[in-house]
Design an enzyme around this catalytic site. Structure first.
Site, PDB file in Angstrom:
ATOM      1  N   CYS A  17      -1.456  -3.535   9.221  1.00 49.22           N
ATOM      2  CA  CYS A  17      -1.030  -2.295   9.885  1.00 49.22           C
ATOM      3  C   CYS A  17      -0.416  -2.599  11.254  1.00 49.22           C
ATOM      4  O   CYS A  17       0.555  -1.965  11.661  1.00 49.22           O
ATOM      5  CB  CYS A  17      -2.213  -1.350  10.063  1.00 49.22           C
ATOM      6  N   CYS A  37       0.804  -1.226   0.000  1.00 49.60           N
ATOM      7  CA  CYS A  37       0.000   0.000   0.000  1.00 49.60           C
ATOM      8  C   CYS A  37       0.835   1.273   0.000  1.00 49.60           C
ATOM      9  O   CYS A  37       0.301   2.364  -0.190  1.00 49.60           O
ATOM     10  CB  CYS A  37      -0.977   0.010   1.175  1.00 49.60           C
TER      11      CYS A  37
END
Lengths: 133, 169
Positions: free
Chosen positions: A105, A37
């Site tokens: 994350c 990402c």
């Protein structure tokens, strides 16, 4: 996708945003990225007598990445280096109620604290080596 | 199993494709699959045409944009840039590059005039174009790994460009 309240709290009022002097012998710096990402995370710790006395981060990424790093900097303050090394991404994901698509994350935040500790340990092991990159 | 957009459109599996050729092929195949042509057909035939048509639309979207085309070629070659998996996922960029990305953000935060932001933007945009060109060259040479590495850097740079644009508003 809906963020949990805790993610939103950390995202809107992130704790410990900033930098420590990366050339300081007592500071460990971890910089990690999420290739899929494009998120980047920098996490730094100050260690005094084996205890983490300060932690700062700068994260450029989504709300969950910011919240994960913010949470880790809160957690590690006051921990020994050994305790901080044991932080698992699953604990971060659980505390923030991250959905499965955002688990990476929390992995990033775990990688970042481990990288920061490693950097600190390397500095201690080889004090003569400069922090050249 | 990855859907092969090239096979779906009957195009050669390569990066260097003419945009007009991709579009022409899409229109041609779309006409062939148009529902009007299957009015007299069985329900199975009509359903098959509809499914083909939806696959065609997806393939077209995946091939007309050069970035997606390049990423699709990597995926067909065994490297999925949307995955963080250590094996078969997006390659991790060098530590030096990640440091650069953090420092570039710090420069952006310190930039006070639109001119400074624009200068930074141009620099990052040039770097991104250069990486895409490198990926294209690598793909034409069959070097999937090299292409994937260039495309990962390209993703980081693109993400940063989005941030610069966001900061200007």
């Amino acid at each position: 996708m809906a963020y949990s309240d805790k993610v939103i709290q950390h995202y809107e009022q992130p704790r410990n945003v900033g930098s420590l002097d990366k050339n300081d012998e007592s500071v460990g710096t971890g910089i990690v990225g999420a290739p899929a990402c494009g998120d980047v995370m920098k996490l730094q710790i100050r260690v005094e007598d084996g205890v983490i006395t300060d932690a700062k981060f700068k994260t450029y990424g989504c709300g969950s990445a910011i919240a994960s790093s913010s949470l880790v900097t809160e957690w590690v303050k006051g921990m020994s280096v050994e305790q901080a090394m044991k932080i698992q991404n699953s604990q971060i994901a659980e505390e923030l109620s991250l959905p499965p698509v955002k688990i990476h994350c929390s992995v990033l935040a775990e990688d970042a604290i481990k990288a920061a500790i490693l950097d600190y340990q390397q500095k201690q092991g080889k004090p003569a080596v400069s922090a050249a990159e | 199993m990855t859907d092969d957009f090239f096979a779906c459109m009957g195009l050669p599996r390569r990066f260097d494709l003419d945009r007009a050729a991709i579009e022409g092929r899409y229109l041609e195949l779309s006409r062939e699959l148009h529902p009007d042509r299957f009015i007299g057909g069985s329900s199975a035939e009509r359903r098959a045409a509809l499914e083909r048509s939806s696959a065609l639309n997806e393939a077209y979207r995946g091939l007309r944009d050069p970035i997606r085309r390049a990423e699709h070629l990597c995926k067909l070659g065994g490297i999925d840039l949307d995955s963080d998996a250590r094996s078969g996922g997006a390659p991790t960029p060098s530590q030096a590059f990640l440091v650069e990305m953090i420092e570039a953000r710090e420069l952006l935060a310190e930039a006070t005039t639109p001119g400074e932001r624009e200068a930074l933007r141009e620099k990052i945009e040039a770097a991104a174009e250069e990486r895409l060109a490198a990926a294209a060259a690598a793909l034409e040479g069959g070097m999937i790994r090299d292409a994937a590495e260039a495309l990962v850097i390209h993703r980081y740079l693109r993400r940063f460009l989005d941030e610069i644009d966001g900061a200007q508003h």
